[in-house]
Design an enzyme around this catalytic site. Sequence first.
Site, short mmCIF file in Angstrom:
data_model
loop_
_atom_site.label_atom_id
_atom_site.label_comp_id
_atom_site.label_asym_id
_atom_site.label_seq_id
_atom_site.Cartn_x
_atom_site.Cartn_y
_atom_site.Cartn_z
N CYS A 162 36.93 -14.09 -3.12
CA CYS A 162 38.27 -13.80 -3.61
C CYS A 162 39.20 -14.63 -2.74
O CYS A 162 39.24 -14.46 -1.53
CB CYS A 162 38.58 -12.31 -3.45
SG CYS A 162 40.34 -11.96 -3.70
N LYS A 203 -5.03 3.96 15.04
CA LYS A 203 -5.62 3.78 13.72
C LYS A 203 -5.50 2.29 13.38
O LYS A 203 -4.42 1.79 13.12
CB LYS A 203 -4.89 4.62 12.68
CG LYS A 203 -5.57 4.63 11.34
CD LYS A 203 -4.92 5.69 10.45
CE LYS A 203 -5.62 5.87 9.13
NZ LYS A 203 -6.03 4.68 8.44
N GLU A 242 -6.71 7.99 19.37
CA GLU A 242 -7.05 6.57 19.26
C GLU A 242 -6.04 5.93 18.31
O GLU A 242 -5.42 6.61 17.51
CB GLU A 242 -8.46 6.39 18.64
CG GLU A 242 -9.56 6.95 19.50
CD GLU A 242 -10.90 7.03 18.75
OE1 GLU A 242 -11.06 6.32 17.74
OE2 GLU A 242 -11.74 7.81 19.18
N LYS A 246 -8.54 13.24 17.26
CA LYS A 246 -9.86 13.82 17.03
C LYS A 246 -10.11 14.94 18.04
O LYS A 246 -9.69 14.81 19.20
CB LYS A 246 -10.95 12.75 17.20
CG LYS A 246 -10.80 11.56 16.28
CD LYS A 246 -11.81 10.46 16.56
CE LYS A 246 -11.56 9.28 15.63
NZ LYS A 246 -12.41 8.12 15.89
N LYS A 271 0.39 9.12 10.45
CA LYS A 271 0.82 7.81 9.95
C LYS A 271 2.29 7.59 10.30
O LYS A 271 3.14 8.45 10.05
CB LYS A 271 0.65 7.76 8.42
CG LYS A 271 -0.81 7.83 7.97
CD LYS A 271 -1.49 6.48 8.01
CE LYS A 271 -1.53 5.71 6.80
NZ LYS A 271 -1.97 5.84 5.57
N ASP A 287 0.82 -1.21 0.00
CA ASP A 287 0.00 0.00 0.00
C ASP A 287 0.86 1.27 0.00
O ASP A 287 0.56 2.23 -0.69
CB ASP A 287 -0.91 0.03 1.24
CG ASP A 287 -1.91 -1.13 1.22
OD1 ASP A 287 -1.87 -1.91 0.25
OD2 ASP A 287 -2.70 -1.23 2.18
N TYR A 311 2.16 1.96 -3.40
CA TYR A 311 1.05 2.42 -4.24
C TYR A 311 0.81 3.90 -3.99
O TYR A 311 0.75 4.71 -4.92
CB TYR A 311 -0.20 1.60 -3.94
CG TYR A 311 -1.38 1.95 -4.82
CD1 TYR A 311 -1.57 1.30 -6.04
CD2 TYR A 311 -2.29 2.93 -4.44
CE1 TYR A 311 -2.64 1.61 -6.85
CE2 TYR A 311 -3.36 3.26 -5.25
CZ TYR A 311 -3.54 2.59 -6.46
OH TYR A 311 -4.60 2.91 -7.27
N GLU A 364 -13.98 -0.44 12.67
CA GLU A 364 -13.02 -1.07 11.76
C GLU A 364 -13.05 -2.59 11.94
O GLU A 364 -12.88 -3.09 13.05
CB GLU A 364 -11.61 -0.56 12.12
CG GLU A 364 -10.60 -0.71 11.03
CD GLU A 364 -10.66 0.39 9.97
OE1 GLU A 364 -11.60 1.23 10.00
OE2 GLU A 364 -9.77 0.40 9.11
#
Length: 663
Positions: free
Chosen positions: A420, A115, A113, A286, A310, A35, A38, A173
Amino acid sequence: MDQATQDQQRLQDLHALLQRAAYRYYVLDDPEIPDSVYDQYYRELQALEGQYPQWIQADSVTQRVGDQPAADFQTIAHRVPLYSLDNVFSFEELALWEKRLVSLVGSAPYICELKIDGLALALTYENGVLVQGLTRGNGQAGEDITANIRTIRSIPLRLLTPDPPARLEVRGEAFIPAAAFQRINQERLAQGEALFANPRNACAGTLRQLDPKVVSGRRLDFFAYAVPQSTVQTQGETLDLLQSYGFRVNPHRAQCPDLSQVQLFIEHWRQARHSLPYGTDGVVIKVDDFTLQAELGFSSKAPRWAVAFKYPPEQAATTVLGITIQIGRTGALTPVAELAPVALAGTIVTRATLHNQERIASLEVRVGDQVIVRKAGEIIPEIIKVLPELRPEESQPFIFPTQCPECSTPTLKEDILIRCPNPQCPAVIRARIEHWCSRSALDIQGVGEKLIAQLVKTKRVKTIADLYTLTALELSSFERMGTKSAQNVIQSIEQSRSQSWANVLFGLGIRHVGQSIAQELTKVFNSAEALAQASPTQITALYGIGEEIAQSVYDWFRQPENQALIKALHSHGVTLVQTESTLISEKLLGQTFVITGTLPTLSREACTALVERHGGKVTSSVSKKTSYLIAGDKAGSKLSKATELGIPVLDEQRLQELLSTGS
Ligand code: IVH
């Protein structure tokens, strides 16, 4: 090629790559790139499209809002849209977010909180009963996956309250705990099915299953975190309410009066999150008070009253600028990718190991390639994937040198290692000296790469022993060496003579002898002399030391140049015996031992050392004071005397048992 043509080419390549990645991700549930990568390419494409709007293609991934719902489920409009969150990646960005907020409503207390890394769900309860569950979809409408959602055990089918509201929307979630993810992939592996790339994808794939029985077996879980039309006043109260209704609410949250408290929460979870049984990729901050939330409202995509911090991704894409060969102290040729600098897990990465020729071949990596690099924790960055779509046309496969790039000696192939074989190879000598001077070996300060290069190039230093013949005067004649720093170097070399025997042994750089093996070996073989005389069997008799290591140590001490090295180090006063007593245990404290006969694996010295390291004393003759006699083959008069006096007799195995149990 001019810049515009290059940009156009890049834009087209990114377009194609992202199209394909999006298809793999959204349609096949089988992503090809992480992700974070991306997102990185998505932002690059967005920036290029911003610069050249005339080249935006109608089917560009940037032109699509949200994911396309899959065809198999009914699509239903959300009563209240599901917004996403704006992301910040640093405290600076977080401070800017707050500045804007303060300018709108003044200061506001926050709630932090975790994530949760899963998929957002919107649940509807009528008169306390679960009637509908939708995915986020594109935020405006989602898929009706009620049947699947009913299988999630932490989602109540009926609210735990005697007087439920007529209707209640709950958001949260859905996720797959790490352990369940492992199990699912193990089962898929056993059945020859394609593996899920990560728990989030496993979760998405599972929720889209048409058969709820399959979903039920996958053990999804759910944390509730929002009620879009709440009757209470704050987010904190909402979470309490959800908990009282019977939802699982994540326990890790904090009311934070100001940003400094928020920072502490973020810092704490940066590491701590790794020990949670589910994935989190950041912190959601929040505004706690709903009146203030309402005043702040929403921008087109996201609320102004919340933001996601993040943590830096542990995977990123970058360009291979070159492939160089590093020669190690054992002569091994290790290919290294030189990378365009890229931020990864909080550091800037410019190099990644390619391990060996096989690895280059299996990755099919070439100079000029776009690659995905990974860095997890303390591990050296690694290339895990090449993106051939973005490969420049003129690129050529990398050809591994058949000669040492330093001394041109033809290389030897040993298993997957290319070496070597020239012991005088300047690169090998440099690596040995670097290792000897390193912190965990002899810890010699001021002798860095540059000085070592000069010392070796001028042939002033050919072995580590030569370091001990250097003088401050001659050192000060080297580049970038003042009188003072030359004196410091000499002083540090002087001090290194009294480093421990274990550090010296590690510093010798014997193949397979790392720091902990060196520690183990020196516990029993308390001098270089004792170790040099030990047979491979005597060495393997030590716990945790395998045959390969033992053979390597044995062989090393059989080489004439290494024998000469030990002699030279000895003459320079470098510690080659165990000086300070390092007790492993006190199990044998106060007990006296006598050793007789030939033991199956331990030499007399090794056995003595072993007893002493556990606090015991070894004497030469049996008396009433002797606690135990350790007897091997061909034990003579001592054995009879001990039996006469009623002194317990141990063989080697019993001794080891005594040491491991203490009785
Ligand atoms: S609140 C309008 N809280 O992150 C704000 N979201 O990037 C709605 N997420 O779509 C989100 N944990 O799927 C919120 N404690 C949490 C969260 C959380 C994970 C997800 C959610 C959202 C995405 C936004």
